[in-house]
Motif scaffolding. Sequence first.
Motif, mmCIF file in Angstrom:
data_model
loop_
_atom_site.group_PDB
_atom_site.id
_atom_site.type_symbol
_atom_site.label_atom_id
_atom_site.label_comp_id
_atom_site.label_asym_id
_atom_site.label_seq_id
_atom_site.Cartn_x
_atom_site.Cartn_y
_atom_site.Cartn_z
ATOM 1 N N PRO A 130 -8.894 2.046 -6.498
ATOM 2 C CA PRO A 130 -8.421 2.991 -5.472
ATOM 3 C C PRO A 130 -7.076 3.573 -5.888
ATOM 4 O O PRO A 130 -6.264 2.887 -6.518
ATOM 5 C CB PRO A 130 -8.295 2.125 -4.217
ATOM 6 C CG PRO A 130 -8.092 0.734 -4.731
ATOM 7 C CD PRO A 130 -8.869 0.649 -6.013
ATOM 8 N N ASP A 187 -4.518 4.073 -4.160
ATOM 9 C CA ASP A 187 -3.435 3.326 -3.518
ATOM 10 C C ASP A 187 -3.540 1.829 -3.828
ATOM 11 O O ASP A 187 -3.244 0.990 -2.977
ATOM 12 C CB ASP A 187 -3.441 3.552 -2.006
ATOM 13 C CG ASP A 187 -4.756 3.128 -1.359
ATOM 14 O OD1 ASP A 187 -5.721 2.838 -2.102
ATOM 15 O OD2 ASP A 187 -4.819 3.071 -0.123
ATOM 16 N N LYS A 188 -3.932 1.508 -5.034
ATOM 17 C CA LYS A 188 -4.123 0.120 -5.455
ATOM 18 C C LYS A 188 -2.897 -0.743 -5.167
ATOM 19 O O LYS A 188 -3.015 -1.921 -4.811
ATOM 20 C CB LYS A 188 -4.452 0.088 -6.947
ATOM 21 C CG LYS A 188 -4.720 -1.287 -7.546
ATOM 22 C CD LYS A 188 -5.088 -1.145 -9.024
ATOM 23 C CE LYS A 188 -5.363 -2.476 -9.692
ATOM 24 N NZ LYS A 188 -5.752 -2.316 -11.107
ATOM 25 N N ASP A 236 -3.263 -1.709 -1.612
ATOM 26 C CA ASP A 236 -4.551 -2.284 -1.220
ATOM 27 C C ASP A 236 -4.614 -3.743 -1.665
ATOM 28 O O ASP A 236 -4.689 -4.029 -2.860
ATOM 29 C CB ASP A 236 -5.692 -1.489 -1.852
ATOM 30 C CG ASP A 236 -7.044 -1.801 -1.225
ATOM 31 O OD1 ASP A 236 -7.196 -2.909 -0.671
ATOM 32 O OD2 ASP A 236 -7.932 -0.939 -1.294
ATOM 33 N N LYS A 237 -4.587 -4.655 -0.742
ATOM 34 C CA LYS A 237 -4.617 -6.087 -1.065
ATOM 35 C C LYS A 237 -6.040 -6.636 -1.181
ATOM 36 O O LYS A 237 -6.234 -7.813 -1.491
ATOM 37 C CB LYS A 237 -3.856 -6.877 0.006
ATOM 38 C CG LYS A 237 -2.406 -6.429 0.188
ATOM 39 C CD LYS A 237 -1.638 -6.457 -1.131
ATOM 40 C CE LYS A 237 -0.190 -5.991 -0.946
ATOM 41 N NZ LYS A 237 0.526 -5.906 -2.225
ATOM 42 N N ASN A 238 -7.029 -5.780 -0.941
ATOM 43 C CA ASN A 238 -8.429 -6.195 -1.063
ATOM 44 C C ASN A 238 -8.838 -6.112 -2.526
ATOM 45 O O ASN A 238 -9.221 -5.058 -3.029
ATOM 46 C CB ASN A 238 -9.322 -5.302 -0.202
ATOM 47 C CG ASN A 238 -10.795 -5.640 -0.374
ATOM 48 O OD1 ASN A 238 -11.156 -6.744 -0.809
ATOM 49 N ND2 ASN A 238 -11.651 -4.678 -0.055
#
Length: 511
Positions: free
Chosen positions: A296, A298-299, A302-304
Amino acid sequence: MGVSYRLFSLVSLVIFQLGCASLPEQEPRPEVLSFKNTQATRLGELAAHINADTTPPQQAFIPLNDGREALVARLALILQAEKSIDVQYYLYHNDTVGRLFTQYLIEASQRGVRVRLLVDDMATNWRDKDFAIIDQYPNIEVRLFNPFSVRGALRSTQFLFDFSRVNHRMHNKALIVDNQMAIAGGRNIGNQYFSKGGVQFADMDMLVTASATEDLSNVFDRYWNSDQVYPISQLVPLNTLTEQDRKAVQQVLIDSLTTPESKQYVRELVQTDFYRRAKDNQLRWFYGSVDIYADPPDKRLDKNKDAYLISMLKPSLDSAKKSLFILSPYFVPGDQGVAYLAQKVKQGVEVTVVTNSLAATDVSAVHAGYSRYRQALLEAGVVLYEIKAVQGKTDKHWLGSSKSSLHAKTYIVDEHTTFVGSMNLDPRSIEINTETGVIFHDTKLAKHLLEQINSGPDGRYWQLRLHKGRVAWFESDNFGREPDFTTEPQTSFLNRVWITFIGLFPIESQL
């Protein structure tokens, strides 16, 4: 005392202002997406023809190993563009290749083709005006990924105040034309990626068609419209550009294509096998299914981790039953990676890793991180090779130039599943930077690439083995007991001391 105090106050003021610098507020902008109805374009008709004879329907692709051929393929696609060109790169150099590529984009825009140019802002220093002027051409828009709020000479100081943000970079690489054909892989835009003088990177791209191109377009759209991306016009006000600036940029582009050096390079492009085969409609296409994956944009936020590229690639790595062949220029497996590969060996999988030697690498810090795991990898039964920097025999093979550095990011599972992309097997690619990866399911392609890798002249690699309990380097044809080197080959004592020194710092997470 007074002078010192005033100097201290001035420095403090500058630091305070830099620390407070922030990006401009994002201006409202409509979502811009790829053109979807492009089947009637020249490339659309060609893609349909190429894929027409496969039953069941499959996707066509071509590996681009040779640097010059990889550039010819890009320029050929741009020349054929009728609707759109989407460009996404980490590095975009202002050299012969970069200027040639830019000139082709400008000429396409002047034909009415929409050009979207997305570049990471890490290495654009001193090029703000260049990109801003390119942005002024009709039908071209330039955007920067995660830009520095501090521009110019002091931009590097932002690492001191905003490290967690500016450390997050877009490492993806893709060229998509008319949403019908695309090139993705490991190459940036610059001389060393396309066999233009000096040290040359041995790299890998893939030319793809059909739904794989649509998937890459969807990835590009996601990045292009993300909050991590800023139009260059928001960072470089139009009123700061003079007519003299515009003429200077235009003249540089024109002049760079008329020098004897650039003309010679263009002649070399025309002499490539890819150019001849494309002209005679005799390109060799491979067929199979293709999967596109990407981090993504916005890695960083993004904590997923299930959304990370490495998580999406893991099933293909896990599927290895017989062999796992890895090409990675920057290879820092960590304890977890060593344990994973050791487990694959225990399961009967032949694991082979090819990476850069110290003499060949262009990032010494990464080699310092990698070198601490060599012993454990060899003890686990992993077969380990390192590319030589200066090879004994000059050869046109993509891994056999006289001065070379591995840059391809590829792995092949069971001689069937092939990954080609921008992701290195190191902590930075896995955890910090954004990456794109493509998986190809085709036995013929996998075997072709392995044959290409193995078919070059001897003397391209060092094979690493344990000798008297320590890592040693052997020539590929040395089957004797004594190693050729017991320290890093083709390096000086100071090189090795420097690597040891770097290895003392706790920076592995950033490699």
